[in-house]
Design an enzyme around this catalytic site. Structure first.
Site, PDB file in Angstrom:
ATOM      1  N   HIS A 175       0.817  -1.210   0.000  1.00 44.83           N
ATOM      2  CA  HIS A 175       0.000   0.000   0.000  1.00 44.83           C
ATOM      3  C   HIS A 175       0.852   1.262   0.000  1.00 44.83           C
ATOM      4  O   HIS A 175       0.392   2.321  -0.419  1.00 44.83           O
ATOM      5  CB  HIS A 175      -0.931   0.017   1.204  1.00 44.83           C
ATOM      6  CG  HIS A 175      -1.732   1.275   1.296  1.00 44.83           C
ATOM      7  ND1 HIS A 175      -2.613   1.669   0.306  1.00 44.83           N
ATOM      8  CD2 HIS A 175      -1.752   2.266   2.211  1.00 44.83           C
ATOM      9  CE1 HIS A 175      -3.155   2.817   0.632  1.00 44.83           C
ATOM     10  NE2 HIS A 175      -2.646   3.208   1.781  1.00 44.83           N
ATOM     11  N   CYS A 176       2.100   1.185   0.475  1.00 38.22           N
ATOM     12  CA  CYS A 176       2.850   2.421   0.734  1.00 38.22           C
ATOM     13  C   CYS A 176       3.763   2.858  -0.405  1.00 38.22           C
ATOM     14  O   CYS A 176       3.615   3.950  -0.951  1.00 38.22           O
ATOM     15  CB  CYS A 176       3.674   2.256   2.009  1.00 38.22           C
ATOM     16  SG  CYS A 176       2.667   2.157   3.501  1.00 38.22           S
ATOM     17  N   ILE A 177       4.722   2.020  -0.763  1.00 37.28           N
ATOM     18  CA  ILE A 177       5.814   2.493  -1.620  1.00 37.28           C
ATOM     19  C   ILE A 177       5.344   2.871  -3.029  1.00 37.28           C
ATOM     20  O   ILE A 177       5.824   3.855  -3.582  1.00 37.28           O
ATOM     21  CB  ILE A 177       6.948   1.454  -1.658  1.00 37.28           C
ATOM     22  CG1 ILE A 177       7.470   1.228  -0.234  1.00 37.28           C
ATOM     23  CG2 ILE A 177       8.089   1.921  -2.531  1.00 37.28           C
ATOM     24  CD1 ILE A 177       8.503   0.136  -0.116  1.00 37.28           C
ATOM     25  N   ASP A 221       2.725   6.380  -1.986  1.00 35.15           N
ATOM     26  CA  ASP A 221       3.068   7.553  -1.180  1.00 35.15           C
ATOM     27  C   ASP A 221       3.781   8.658  -1.947  1.00 35.15           C
ATOM     28  O   ASP A 221       3.491   9.848  -1.714  1.00 35.15           O
ATOM     29  CB  ASP A 221       3.915   7.131   0.022  1.00 35.15           C
ATOM     30  CG  ASP A 221       3.123   6.280   1.010  1.00 35.15           C
ATOM     31  OD1 ASP A 221       1.934   6.038   0.737  1.00 35.15           O
ATOM     32  OD2 ASP A 221       3.690   5.863   2.024  1.00 35.15           O
TER      33      ASP A 221
END
Length: 439
Positions: free
Chosen positions: A275-277, A280
């Site tokens: 979900h992040c890299i 973001d």
């Protein structure tokens, strides 16, 4: 003075574990957090819009592979409850929001889950509560979006409701760190908000790190993940250069990693997942435009990482061409569809992008993943597939085996022995072989 007494009562109830904790969004972040609060003795109410998740939890069942059923059952014994009824927000003293913050089809921040959640909760908020947003987002979200929506109902932030941002740092499947051992950053809208936030997390997290504002906390999370995205972009580019030169980039990284200072090993792959890299950096580049800043370095890394699935497909094309086959009509088995090894988490998995590209080029796609028995329902992707059992006969029947996620549970020796052609996008095979192509 009343604000101080409201804050004092809230902090006292948090420190004595008399406060009731509400966790909103019961996924990979919310579920471990609620279990931690239950573990140390708080009463917890879980909120989610997904009736199926709520029913499973109430039955003592987990839907996340690395969280066992007995952990949920123990939470229920300690008084845990779950609901889809957001009006019950008035029953809790803390509301911790752990909802998704994806990108829309234009690669712009999609805060609809956060906004809809706050809109549903705000009418039921009351004096003496603390609200914490954990969802990754751009600097200013807590102040600019959450605060006015809560204040619209007559609440004074920092006096009768306390608002903080404390970014999640979950790493699913990482046995070296647990929810309580990962330091927690926290920033408040006001000093009193921060004080309440430190009390909220201080009982369940070993180290809480205060910062001066919600914006600083929001940017901290982005920096952590942009750091990884940029460095992965660098090694992905180095992989392409090394391949042209006939050098194994994984051998080079292993050698460089022996330097005891000044080098941190990052590894290339078929694209970014989780979900992040992958997401973001776009939150920051989007917000930076408001300030007239063009984040060239971050966007360049994003371009490189986004191009990796196409690079892998080009390697598959070349590998099949070398044995006089085309992608169209070929049977291709994808090994691993989770976004990283040894988990069942498929958020933003590059394997899915690879499967779609190969399917669109006419390949017959199958997959094998010991952590994901059937391809799940996803917002933007659809395959009616079940995981293939890896046998000698099954492997031999495919024109190409693509190693997309290198789970430890795969038998790599057996896969190598019986596959006609392997395209390895993870550098798992160290020794050169005529039927293994590095991608």
């Amino acid at each position: 003075m009343e604000g101080n007494s409201v804050k004092a009562r809230l902090i006292e109830s948090l420190k004595t574990k008399q406060a009731v904790i509400g966790i909103v969004g019961l996924g990979y972040v919310g579920l471990p957090l609620l279990l931690r609060y239950c573990e140390v003795g708080y009463k917890v109410v879980g909120f989610d819009i997904d009736r199926e998740k709520v029913d499973k939890l109430l039955a003592g069942k987990s839907y996340i592979e690395h969280i066992p059923d007995n952990a949920v059952a123990r939470a229920i014994e300690h008084g845990f409850d779950a609901t889809t009824d957001f009006s019950r927000a008035s029953e809790v003293d803390a509301l911790i929001l752990c909802v998704p913050t994806p990108l829309n089809k234009y690669r712009e921040p999609d805060l609809s889950f956060v906004m809809n959640t706050v809109e549903a909760l705000a009418p039921h908020m009351r004096k003496g509560q603390i609200v914490s947003l954990e969802s990754t987002t751009y600097p200013g979200t807590t102040d600019e979006e959450l605060r006015p929506r809560i204040e619209r109902f007559g609440h004074a932030i920092g006096e009768d409701i306390f608002l903080v941002f404390s970014p999640e740092r979950e790493d699913p499947g990482n046995a070296n760190f647990t929810t309580n051992t990962i330091p927690k950053v926290c920033g408040g809208c006001t000093p009193d908000c921060l004080e309440a936030g430190m009390a909220l997390y201080g009982q369940v997290i070993d180290q809480v790190v205060p910062v001066s504002s919600t914006r600083a906390a929001e940017l901290t999370k982005l920096l952590e993940n942009i750091h990884r995205a940029v460095n992965i972009g660098l090694v992905n580019e180095m992989k392409i250069v090394a391949d042209k030169m006939g050098i194994d980039i994984h051998e080079v990284i292993r050698a460089a990693a022996t330097k005891p200072f000044g080098f941190v090993a990052y590894y290339p792959g078929p694209g970014l997942g989780g979900h992040c890299i992958p997401i973001d950096p776009f939150y920051l580049t989007w917000k930076a435009r408001e300030y007239g800043v063009h984040t060239r370095f971050i966007e360049l890394a994003g371009e490189i990482n986004s191009s990796m699935p196409d690079y892998v497909v080009s390697k598959i094309t070349s590998a099949l061409n070398a044995v006089r086959k085309s992608i169209a009509g070929s049977r291709i088995l994808v090994l691993g569809i989770a976004y990283k090894k040894n988990v069942d988490d498929m958020r933003e998995s590059p394997s899915v992008a690879l499967m779609e590209r190969l399917r669109d080029l006419g390949a017959e796609i199958a997959y094998s993943d010991p952590h994901i028995p059937a391809f799940p329902k996803m917002r933007d992707h659809s395959f009616d597939l079940k995981s293939v059992s890896l046998t000698a006969e099954a492997l031999a029947s495919y024109d190409c085996v693509l190693l997309a996620t290198d789970h430890d549970r795969f038998d790599y020796e057996m896969i190598s022995k019986h596959s006609q052609l392997i395209v390895d996008s993870r550098g798992r095979y160290l020794e050169p072989s005529s039927h293994i192509v590095k991608a």
